[in-house]
Motif scaffolding. Structure first.
Motif, PDB file in Angstrom:
ATOM      1  N   SER A   9      63.406  59.838  62.857  1.00 45.48           N
ATOM      2  CA  SER A   9      63.512  58.501  62.282  1.00 45.48           C
ATOM      3  C   SER A   9      62.559  57.557  63.011  1.00 45.48           C
ATOM      4  N   THR A  10      62.032  56.565  62.289  1.00 42.74           N
ATOM      5  CA  THR A  10      61.096  55.641  62.928  1.00 42.74           C
ATOM      6  C   THR A  10      61.810  54.519  63.681  1.00 42.74           C
ATOM      7  N   GLN A  11      63.084  54.309  63.386  1.00 42.04           N
ATOM      8  CA  GLN A  11      63.848  53.316  64.149  1.00 42.04           C
ATOM      9  C   GLN A  11      65.282  53.811  64.230  1.00 42.04           C
ATOM     10  N   ASP A  12      65.854  53.750  65.436  1.00 39.59           N
ATOM     11  CA  ASP A  12      67.239  54.182  65.576  1.00 39.59           C
ATOM     12  C   ASP A  12      68.132  52.986  65.879  1.00 39.59           C
ATOM     13  N   ALA A  13      69.389  53.243  66.100  1.00 36.94           N
ATOM     14  CA  ALA A  13      70.366  52.162  66.252  1.00 36.94           C
ATOM     15  C   ALA A  13      70.112  51.302  67.482  1.00 36.94           C
ATOM     16  N   THR A  14      69.394  51.809  68.480  1.00 40.38           N
ATOM     17  CA  THR A  14      69.141  51.034  69.693  1.00 40.38           C
ATOM     18  C   THR A  14      67.869  50.194  69.586  1.00 40.38           C
ATOM     19  N   GLY A  15      67.202  50.227  68.424  1.00 42.47           N
ATOM     20  CA  GLY A  15      66.008  49.408  68.245  1.00 42.47           C
ATOM     21  C   GLY A  15      64.730  50.083  68.676  1.00 42.47           C
ATOM     22  N   HIS A  16      64.793  51.355  69.055  1.00 46.62           N
ATOM     23  CA  HIS A  16      63.574  52.079  69.396  1.00 46.62           C
ATOM     24  C   HIS A  16      62.717  52.234  68.143  1.00 46.62           C
ATOM     25  N   GLU A  17      61.414  52.198  68.340  1.00 48.41           N
ATOM     26  CA  GLU A  17      60.457  52.398  67.257  1.00 48.41           C
ATOM     27  C   GLU A  17      59.549  53.552  67.659  1.00 48.41           C
ATOM     28  N   GLU A  18      59.049  54.286  66.680  1.00 45.63           N
ATOM     29  CA  GLU A  18      58.113  55.361  66.980  1.00 45.63           C
ATOM     30  C   GLU A  18      56.875  55.221  66.115  1.00 45.63           C
ATOM     31  N   VAL A  19      55.724  55.370  66.755  1.00 45.55           N
ATOM     32  CA  VAL A  19      54.445  55.355  66.054  1.00 45.55           C
ATOM     33  C   VAL A  19      53.446  56.128  66.914  1.00 45.55           C
ATOM     34  N   VAL A  20      52.541  56.857  66.293  1.00 48.10           N
ATOM     35  CA  VAL A  20      51.502  57.679  66.928  1.00 48.10           C
ATOM     36  C   VAL A  20      52.047  58.565  68.055  1.00 48.10           C
ATOM     37  N   GLY A  21      53.301  58.999  67.926  1.00 43.53           N
ATOM     38  CA  GLY A  21      53.886  59.891  68.925  1.00 43.53           C
ATOM     39  C   GLY A  21      54.438  59.198  70.152  1.00 43.53           C
ATOM     40  N   ALA A  22      54.488  57.880  70.127  1.00 41.24           N
ATOM     41  CA  ALA A  22      55.078  57.121  71.233  1.00 41.24           C
ATOM     42  C   ALA A  22      56.369  56.472  70.743  1.00 41.24           C
ATOM     43  N   VAL A  23      57.451  56.701  71.498  1.00 42.51           N
ATOM     44  CA  VAL A  23      58.709  56.026  71.220  1.00 42.51           C
ATOM     45  C   VAL A  23      58.750  54.812  72.131  1.00 42.51           C
ATOM     46  N   VAL A  24      58.933  53.629  71.553  1.00 43.57           N
ATOM     47  CA  VAL A  24      58.925  52.390  72.334  1.00 43.57           C
ATOM     48  C   VAL A  24      60.232  51.635  72.130  1.00 43.57           C
ATOM     49  N   ALA A  25      60.571  50.836  73.145  1.00 45.01           N
ATOM     50  CA  ALA A  25      61.788  50.030  73.098  1.00 45.01           C
ATOM     51  C   ALA A  25      61.483  48.665  73.681  1.00 45.01           C
ATOM     52  N   ILE A  43      57.243  52.163  76.713  1.00 40.44           N
ATOM     53  CA  ILE A  43      57.214  53.524  76.180  1.00 40.44           C
ATOM     54  C   ILE A  43      58.335  54.317  76.838  1.00 40.44           C
ATOM     55  N   THR A  44      59.246  54.834  76.006  1.00 41.65           N
ATOM     56  CA  THR A  44      60.372  55.601  76.525  1.00 41.65           C
ATOM     57  C   THR A  44      60.161  57.106  76.367  1.00 41.65           C
ATOM     58  N   GLU A  45      59.193  57.490  75.533  1.00 46.62           N
ATOM     59  CA  GLU A  45      58.880  58.914  75.354  1.00 46.62           C
ATOM     60  C   GLU A  45      57.503  59.033  74.711  1.00 46.62           C
ATOM     61  N   VAL A  46      56.752  60.028  75.149  1.00 45.06           N
ATOM     62  CA  VAL A  46      55.477  60.367  74.511  1.00 45.06           C
ATOM     63  C   VAL A  46      55.590  61.805  74.036  1.00 45.06           C
ATOM     64  N   ARG A  47      55.470  61.998  72.748  1.00 40.81           N
ATOM     65  CA  ARG A  47      55.581  63.343  72.173  1.00 40.81           C
ATOM     66  C   ARG A  47      54.258  64.082  72.338  1.00 40.81           C
ATOM     67  N   GLU A  48      54.338  65.390  72.533  1.00 42.42           N
ATOM     68  CA  GLU A  48      53.149  66.240  72.677  1.00 42.42           C
ATOM     69  C   GLU A  48      53.087  67.187  71.495  1.00 42.42           C
ATOM     70  N   PRO A  49      51.941  67.458  70.944  1.00 41.55           N
ATOM     71  CA  PRO A  49      50.715  66.663  71.052  1.00 41.55           C
ATOM     72  C   PRO A  49      50.809  65.453  70.142  1.00 41.55           C
ATOM     73  N   SER A  50      50.106  64.410  70.495  1.00 45.25           N
ATOM     74  CA  SER A  50      50.111  63.205  69.667  1.00 45.25           C
ATOM     75  C   SER A  50      48.933  62.322  70.050  1.00 45.25           C
ATOM     76  N   GLU A  58      51.925  57.035  78.918  1.00 52.14           N
ATOM     77  CA  GLU A  58      52.991  57.768  79.592  1.00 52.14           C
ATOM     78  C   GLU A  58      54.302  57.018  79.485  1.00 52.14           C
ATOM     79  N   THR A  59      55.394  57.779  79.613  1.00 55.20           N
ATOM     80  CA  THR A  59      56.727  57.184  79.656  1.00 55.20           C
ATOM     81  C   THR A  59      56.770  56.155  80.781  1.00 55.20           C
ATOM     82  N   GLY A  60      57.306  54.979  80.487  1.00 55.63           N
ATOM     83  CA  GLY A  60      57.396  53.908  81.476  1.00 55.63           C
ATOM     84  C   GLY A  60      56.301  52.869  81.376  1.00 55.63           C
ATOM     85  N   ASP A  61      55.209  53.192  80.675  1.00 50.59           N
ATOM     86  CA  ASP A  61      54.144  52.199  80.486  1.00 50.59           C
ATOM     87  C   ASP A  61      54.695  51.031  79.668  1.00 50.59           C
ATOM     88  N   ILE A  62      54.218  49.824  79.981  1.00 44.07           N
ATOM     89  CA  ILE A  62      54.550  48.630  79.200  1.00 44.07           C
ATOM     90  C   ILE A  62      53.303  48.225  78.430  1.00 44.07           C
TER      91      ILE A  62
END
Length: 109
Positions: A9-25, A43-50, A58-62
């Motif tokens: 899903s591109t947005q979940d209940a906690t407001g996370h968004e995903e685009v280009v393989g990066a999950v952001v909050a 960035i809370t997650e970076v999917r591989e490959p993306s 990277e995870t933790g980048d703002i």
């Protein structure tokens, strides 16, 4: 599993968004202060490959800017990246990591 379906899903209940393989909050004020950022999307997650992984995010980048435009929250990051992707030229993403500002390029053909 149900979690796999939820992750697509591109947005979940906690407001996370995903685009280009990066999950952001939307980071808390404390997280922004610790990163040295006044605003941004974390960035809370970076999917591989993306594209995000190839760009070195990277995870933790703002993420603070896309193409020089400020990122105020996760939704604005997703919107600005989606607007930039159809263009044939690479675009710049500015982000904070370890208290320092970095830039990377994404997109283009």
């Amino acid at each position: 599993a149900a979690t796999d379906a939820d992750a697509s899903s591109t947005q979940d209940a906690t407001g996370h968004e995903e685009v280009v393989g990066a999950v952001v909050a939307n980071p808390s004020g404390d997280v922004l202060d610790a990163a040295g950022a006044a605003y941004g999307a974390m960035i809370t997650e970076v999917r591989e490959p993306s594209p995000a992984a190839r760009a070195g995010l990277e995870t933790g980048d703002i993420v603070t800017e896309v193409s020089g435009r400020p990122i105020m929250d996760a939704r604005s990051f997703k919107r600005l990246v989606q607007q930039s992707l159809p263009r044939k030229q690479p675009f710049t993403i500015a982000y904070m990591r370890g208290g320092e500002t970095h830039e990377t390029k994404m997109g283009g053909r």
